[in-house]
Design an enzyme around this catalytic site. Structure first.
Site, PDB file in Angstrom:
ATOM      1  N   ILE A  99     -14.815  39.233  12.256  1.00 33.14           N
ATOM      2  CA  ILE A  99     -15.852  39.369  11.244  1.00 33.14           C
ATOM      3  C   ILE A  99     -16.793  38.157  11.278  1.00 33.14           C
ATOM      4  CG2 ILE A  99     -14.506  40.740   9.624  1.00 33.14           C
ATOM      5  CD1 ILE A  99     -13.716  38.158   8.158  1.00 33.14           C
ATOM      6  N   GLY A 150     -12.509  34.845  12.739  1.00 34.23           N
ATOM      7  CA  GLY A 150     -12.298  34.501  11.342  1.00 34.23           C
ATOM      8  C   GLY A 150     -11.062  33.647  11.173  1.00 34.23           C
ATOM      9  N   THR A 185     -19.037  35.486   8.682  1.00 35.09           N
ATOM     10  CA  THR A 185     -18.573  34.745   7.508  1.00 35.09           C
ATOM     11  C   THR A 185     -18.727  35.568   6.223  1.00 35.09           C
ATOM     12  OG1 THR A 185     -20.770  33.785   7.354  1.00 35.09           O
ATOM     13  CG2 THR A 185     -19.090  32.494   8.480  1.00 35.09           C
ATOM     14  N   MET A 201     -27.057  27.603   7.713  1.00 37.65           N
ATOM     15  CA  MET A 201     -27.963  26.991   8.684  1.00 37.65           C
ATOM     16  C   MET A 201     -29.319  27.682   8.642  1.00 37.65           C
ATOM     17  SD  MET A 201     -26.480  24.545  10.300  1.00 37.65           S
ATOM     18  CE  MET A 201     -24.865  23.829  10.056  1.00 37.65           C
ATOM     19  N   GLY A 202     -29.301  29.001   8.444  1.00 41.38           N
ATOM     20  CA  GLY A 202     -30.554  29.747   8.388  1.00 41.38           C
ATOM     21  C   GLY A 202     -31.079  30.136   9.753  1.00 41.38           C
ATOM     22  N   GLY A 246     -13.253  29.577   8.149  1.00 40.77           N
ATOM     23  CA  GLY A 246     -12.063  28.734   8.196  1.00 40.77           C
ATOM     24  C   GLY A 246     -10.791  29.512   7.905  1.00 40.77           C
ATOM     25  N   CYS A 259     -25.275  37.913   9.759  1.00 38.33           N
ATOM     26  CA  CYS A 259     -25.471  36.597   9.161  1.00 38.33           C
ATOM     27  C   CYS A 259     -25.714  36.788   7.663  1.00 38.33           C
ATOM     28  CB  CYS A 259     -26.665  35.893   9.797  1.00 38.33           C
ATOM     29  SG  CYS A 259     -27.115  34.379   8.934  1.00 38.33           S
ATOM     30  N   LYS A 273     -26.002  30.440  20.466  1.00 38.68           N
ATOM     31  CA  LYS A 273     -26.634  30.446  19.151  1.00 38.68           C
ATOM     32  C   LYS A 273     -27.399  31.770  19.029  1.00 38.68           C
ATOM     33  CE  LYS A 273     -27.431  26.748  16.202  1.00 38.68           C
ATOM     34  NZ  LYS A 273     -26.399  25.719  15.934  1.00 38.68           N
ATOM     35  N   SER A 274     -27.541  32.289  17.823  1.00 41.81           N
ATOM     36  CA  SER A 274     -28.333  33.513  17.665  1.00 41.81           C
ATOM     37  C   SER A 274     -29.803  33.179  17.880  1.00 41.81           C
ATOM     38  CB  SER A 274     -28.133  34.107  16.275  1.00 41.81           C
ATOM     39  OG  SER A 274     -26.835  34.644  16.167  1.00 41.81           O
TER      40      SER A 274
END
Lengths: 263, 321
Positions: free
Chosen positions: B208, B260, B210, B90-91, B234, B147, B64-65
């Protein structure tokens, strides 16, 4: 598709000063123990186990404890909510002589499971545990369904004076219960697991959820077990392998919160 | 006349099983057993989840970042599915670097490389985080400068070549482990950013992240995500990712990691032919379940066997003239 579908509140019924049941139209098939992600537009989206099941009408029953449940509490007939799901696995409900142990609002999600057992001509014994008399709900509903309902209160204001797990311990000594189903505070469920012996045991877990489709990892316990997709119902065998069970949960940031410190 | 030997009638090489194709891929000092890497943000907030993804066959794991302080992320809805992909905001939820290092310590003996994803608002924050990650045994760090839905972070620091260069240089000067830079496609020219990162001594480009998007509910007439906008992922974004990897790999000499829309073994091969040395997989964990890594690895093996390719790495950049 995992996007909210809008429905409207059909009825709202106050069960106690802080607990309310909202019914809404939803034709999706659902089994007891499964949950919806309930979207309150402009406020939040939260997981809620189903508390009443008929073909076209479903319900949720909840206590007002935060912004989202407060907003839900104040909804009226005709107000819009969004539904995703049903999600999760639901109860397997094996066993001929089941004992249900509900702590607090745990009664909400156990109720449809108990009604299903009664419809299958098995008799459920139900312990409804609450802090005090005024917090009890679903006693009449479950008695009417044919279940044997026993009440415990922490303060002794009604029924057995003590915890639901204390009464369960007594009952398990002399009777031939072959299955235990529980939902309530996790330390209580952990205590019950220790009493379960060789019996079928299923508990419903609650964790902070975000995606609810098994992707984000927010609700993971143990070795990446996803409460949303692999649960929320876990059997005793699985729970014994999960060190988190009854010990800690994780908040929205992923930080661990011990149940002994939790409010 | 010499007696007829058994081996003359049944030449052993004809009947011997062909050796399994080699799926190894090399990223600088790291060798991955297969090219599938768990993308950041998926099942990677605690050691247990990452362990499950390792067990299910991922060749490497990106965490996770992680930022300096705990961050709860946005209220729900944080995810919504659309007919062709997922949209999430998600933020950047994460427990903060101090708590997260405990999770990393539990993965110290992990059998695959753990890549620490970090986000910050300036070169100093990135450097501090990278130093913590390095001390807690990660094999590489990935800079989240892409992000699309976190104010002051992510894409906001990764769209300007000069800022990106400053951040990358600060981190590459601070740590000895490889530094990967994950880029956003939400820019006019991704190649300029890739070159800026490479010139600042990045060890690999990840492309890439999103695409920024929005989904509106008609009944309540408002965006579904609490943050209103989110990142789109997706299968729908795969052609965009493939194009970006193709363009970037023509202009930089460092490895490119493709991300991606990868859902199948064929998708991985497409990215490799476009020039990627490895790939990351996120949304497919939802589409095909947590065992997606072993499924995809098997599909790659089957394709290589059918097409008589002994080494997967021979296909890297095959689509280039």
């Amino acid at each position: 598709m995992n996007a909210p579908r809008i429905t409207t509140v059909h009825t709202g019924k106050q069960e106690t000063p802080t607990v309310k049941t909202l019914t809404f139209k939803d034709p999706s098939p659902i089994v007891p123990g499964q949950f919806y992600m309930i979207w309150i537009p402009g406020v939040d989206e939260i997981p809620m186990s189903v508390s009443y099941i008929s073909e076209s009408i479903k319900a949720i029953t909840f206590r007002r404890i935060g912004d989202a449940t407060e907003a839900l509490f104040n909804l009226r007939k005709g107000d819009a909510i969004g539904l995703r799901g049903p999600y999760g696995n639901g109860f397997a409900l094996k066993g001929r002589r089941p004992l249900f142990i509900a702590g607090g609002t745990g009664a909400a999600m156990l109720a449809p499971a108990i009604e299903l057992i009664q419809r299958k001509k098995r008799t459920a014994t139900v312990i409804l545990g609450a802090k005090t008399k005024g917090d009890l709900f679903f006693e009449r509903r479950l008695s009417r369904a044919g279940a044997r309902v026993l009440v415990t209160t922490d303060d002794g204001s009604k029924g057995y004076h003590g915890f639901a797990s204390d009464l369960a311990k007594d009952l398990l000594k002399n009777a031939s219960y072959d299955a235990m189903y529980t939902c309530g505070p996790e330390p209580m469920m952990k205590t019950l697991l220790a009493f379960s012996g060789q019996r079928v045991f299923e508990a419903s877990l609650e964790r902070y959820m975000k995606c609810a489709i098994g992707l984000c990892g927010q609700c993971c316990i143990g070795e990446g077990v996803r409460v949303c997709a692999d649960g929320p119902i876990f059997n005793g065998k699985t729970l014994k392998t999960i060190p988190d069970f009854g010990r800690f949960k994780r908040d929205a940031s992923g930080g661990k919160i011990s149940f002994s410190q939790a409010p | 006349m010499a007696p007829i030997k058994h081996t003359d009638l049944y030449p052993t090489n004809q009947y011997r099983l062909r050796p399994m194709p080699d799926l190894k891929t090399i990223l600088g000092p790291l060798t991955l057993k297969n090219p599938t890497i768990l993308a950041s943000g998926i099942m990677d907030e605690d050691a247990g989840s990452m362990h499950r993804m390792i067990t299910s066959g991922a060749g490497a794991i990106v965490t996770k970042s992680i930022g300096l302080d705990p961050r709860p992320g946005y209220p729900n809805p944080t995810i919504v599915e659309t007919p062709c992909g997922l949209l999430n905001a998600m933020g950047l939820p994460n427990p903060g670097i101090t708590d997260f290092t405990h999770e990393l310590d539990l993965l110290r003996n992990a059998p695959v490389p753990i890549i620490g994803s970090i986000y910050g608002k300036d070169p100093e924050e990135f450097s501090t985080l990278a130093r913590h990650m390095e001390r807690h045994h990660v094999a590489a760090v990935e800079l989240n400068v892409s992000c699309p839905h976190a104010k002051h972070y992510g894409m906001e620091v990764g769209m300007d070549p000069q800022i990106l260069s400053n951040i990358t240089a600060a981190v590459t000067h601070t740590v000895h482990i490889p530094v990967y830079v994950k880029l956003s496609p939400n820019v006019t020219d991704i190649v300029i950013l890739a070159q800026a990162a490479a010139d600042a001594h990045a060890d690999a480009i990840v492309a890439i992240n999103t695409l920024k998007g929005m989904s509106i509910d008609l009944d309540v007439r408002r965006p579904i995500l609490a943050n209103r906008t989110g990142g789109y992922s997706g299968p729908a974004i795969k052609p965009i990712g493939v194009r970006c990897v193709y363009d970037i790999s023509q202009h930089v000499s460092i490895p490119v990691i493709g991300v991606g829309g990868i859902t199948t073994g064929a998708d991985v091969l497409e990215y490799l032919m476009a020039g990627a040395s490895a790939v990351q997989i996120g949304t497919a964990v939802y589409l095909r379940g947590p065992t997606v890594f072993s499924h995809i690895t098997q599909e790659i093996t089957d394709w290589l066997t059918t097409h008589h390719v002994a080494r997967l790495s021979d296909l890297i950049g095959a689509a280039h003239p």
